[in-house]
Design a protein around this motif. Sequence first.
Motif, mmCIF file in Angstrom:
data_model
loop_
_atom_site.group_PDB
_atom_site.id
_atom_site.type_symbol
_atom_site.label_atom_id
_atom_site.label_comp_id
_atom_site.label_asym_id
_atom_site.label_seq_id
_atom_site.Cartn_x
_atom_site.Cartn_y
_atom_site.Cartn_z
ATOM 1 N N GLN A 111 114.745 89.499 119.171
ATOM 2 C CA GLN A 111 113.763 90.026 120.225
ATOM 3 C C GLN A 111 114.356 91.176 120.963
ATOM 4 O O GLN A 111 115.322 91.135 121.915
ATOM 5 N N GLU A 112 114.023 92.393 120.658
ATOM 6 C CA GLU A 112 114.330 93.591 121.275
ATOM 7 C C GLU A 112 113.403 93.931 122.602
ATOM 8 O O GLU A 112 113.905 94.881 123.333
ATOM 9 N N THR A 113 112.448 93.526 122.523
ATOM 10 C CA THR A 113 111.375 93.744 123.900
ATOM 11 C C THR A 113 111.194 92.303 124.415
ATOM 12 O O THR A 113 111.375 91.364 123.810
ATOM 13 N N LYS A 114 110.184 92.331 125.298
ATOM 14 C CA LYS A 114 109.796 91.224 125.859
ATOM 15 C C LYS A 114 108.642 90.524 125.312
ATOM 16 O O LYS A 114 108.186 89.403 125.809
ATOM 17 N N MET A 115 108.112 91.364 124.172
ATOM 18 C CA MET A 115 107.158 90.659 123.412
ATOM 19 C C MET A 115 107.538 89.596 122.805
ATOM 20 O O MET A 115 108.734 89.727 122.229
ATOM 21 N N THR A 116 106.912 88.721 122.524
ATOM 22 C CA THR A 116 107.140 87.270 121.997
ATOM 23 C C THR A 116 106.816 87.599 120.395
ATOM 24 O O THR A 116 105.771 88.108 119.961
ATOM 25 N N ARG A 117 107.969 87.120 119.621
ATOM 26 C CA ARG A 117 107.578 87.263 117.882
ATOM 27 C C ARG A 117 107.508 86.038 117.248
ATOM 28 O O ARG A 117 108.304 85.101 117.647
ATOM 29 N N ASP A 129 100.774 98.332 102.130
ATOM 30 C CA ASP A 129 99.804 98.488 103.210
ATOM 31 C C ASP A 129 99.889 97.645 104.456
ATOM 32 O O ASP A 129 100.926 97.855 105.057
ATOM 33 N N GLU A 130 98.837 97.039 104.764
ATOM 34 C CA GLU A 130 99.061 96.555 106.381
ATOM 35 C C GLU A 130 100.129 95.541 106.572
ATOM 36 O O GLU A 130 100.667 95.321 107.603
ATOM 37 N N PHE A 131 100.072 94.815 105.293
ATOM 38 C CA PHE A 131 101.348 93.776 105.654
ATOM 39 C C PHE A 131 102.832 94.232 105.600
ATOM 40 O O PHE A 131 103.570 93.948 106.322
ATOM 41 N N TYR A 132 103.012 95.613 104.989
ATOM 42 C CA TYR A 132 104.119 96.036 105.159
ATOM 43 C C TYR A 132 104.239 97.121 106.382
ATOM 44 O O TYR A 132 105.458 97.102 107.131
ATOM 45 N N GLN A 133 103.367 97.713 106.862
ATOM 46 C CA GLN A 133 103.270 98.510 107.949
ATOM 47 C C GLN A 133 103.158 97.934 109.327
ATOM 48 O O GLN A 133 103.720 98.528 110.217
ATOM 49 N N LYS A 134 102.609 96.537 109.560
ATOM 50 C CA LYS A 134 102.525 96.029 110.773
ATOM 51 C C LYS A 134 103.327 94.817 111.140
ATOM 52 O O LYS A 134 103.117 94.087 112.250
ATOM 53 N N TYR A 135 103.848 94.190 109.910
ATOM 54 C CA TYR A 135 104.637 93.160 110.336
ATOM 55 C C TYR A 135 106.184 93.071 109.911
ATOM 56 O O TYR A 135 106.334 93.775 109.065
ATOM 57 N N LEU A 136 106.967 92.530 110.786
ATOM 58 C CA LEU A 136 108.496 92.724 110.443
ATOM 59 C C LEU A 136 108.679 91.446 109.338
ATOM 60 O O LEU A 136 108.194 90.504 109.201
ATOM 61 N N HIS A 137 109.900 91.693 108.587
ATOM 62 C CA HIS A 137 110.188 90.672 107.735
ATOM 63 C C HIS A 137 111.773 90.459 108.139
ATOM 64 O O HIS A 137 112.439 91.157 108.714
ATOM 65 N N GLY A 138 112.203 89.201 107.630
ATOM 66 C CA GLY A 138 113.448 88.674 108.064
ATOM 67 C C GLY A 138 113.835 87.672 106.932
ATOM 68 O O GLY A 138 113.457 87.146 106.108
#
Length: 210
Positions: free
Chosen positions: A122-128, A146-155
């Motif tokens: 968590q790098e910001t106050k935004m909840t992930r 597309d959207e799955f790559y551009q808008k979501y983080l992976h770990g």
Amino acid sequence: MEEASLLLKDESFSMDKLEKFRIKGAFNTLYYVPDFINNREEEQLLRNIYSAPKPKWTQLNNRRLQNWGGYPTTKGMIEEPIPEWLKQVMKRIDDLNIFGGKQSNHVLVNEYLPGQGIMIRQETKMTRTKLASILLFPRSLLVVKDEFYQKYLHGIEEQKEDEVNPNLLNWDSLPEEIKSRTITRGTRVSVTIRHVPHTRRINISSLCRR
């Protein structure tokens, strides 16, 4: 950008054939192909990776990696040479037309020992919140677009074991003998192939003129 991990064992494999490996409910832009390469191809790929010069490895806290093709930045990437054994892999991915007619130009090779991974901190106050998980087997292909790559983080969770349960996105394609079991991790090597926009080449000879 889009990315694809690992390579093809069948040069005639096309985007049309890839459609049957689309993971349902994943924004239609996530594909998982088990046994995408065979044992011989896996051995050859690993032999080339581990034959790379030692300075090519970068040691991080939770893994080590090789970077091929240049170092992407917000302003673009200055191209660097890529070895022939990787170019062959990249061409076979390009034949799938994953990048919309563009050619791949960047490769990351990551090595994870058991217990290592990539944690989304968590790098910001935004909840992930973790939305979904997928179990990647050796020799498999994962395509993220597309959207799955551009808008979501992976770990990758930093643990030594994984529970195989029906919550996994690729549950239906997993071998029956491992379902509802806990499996122990070994060393994982991933090859991530990408197209990085805004690249440029530097003429080394011109920099040396007086």
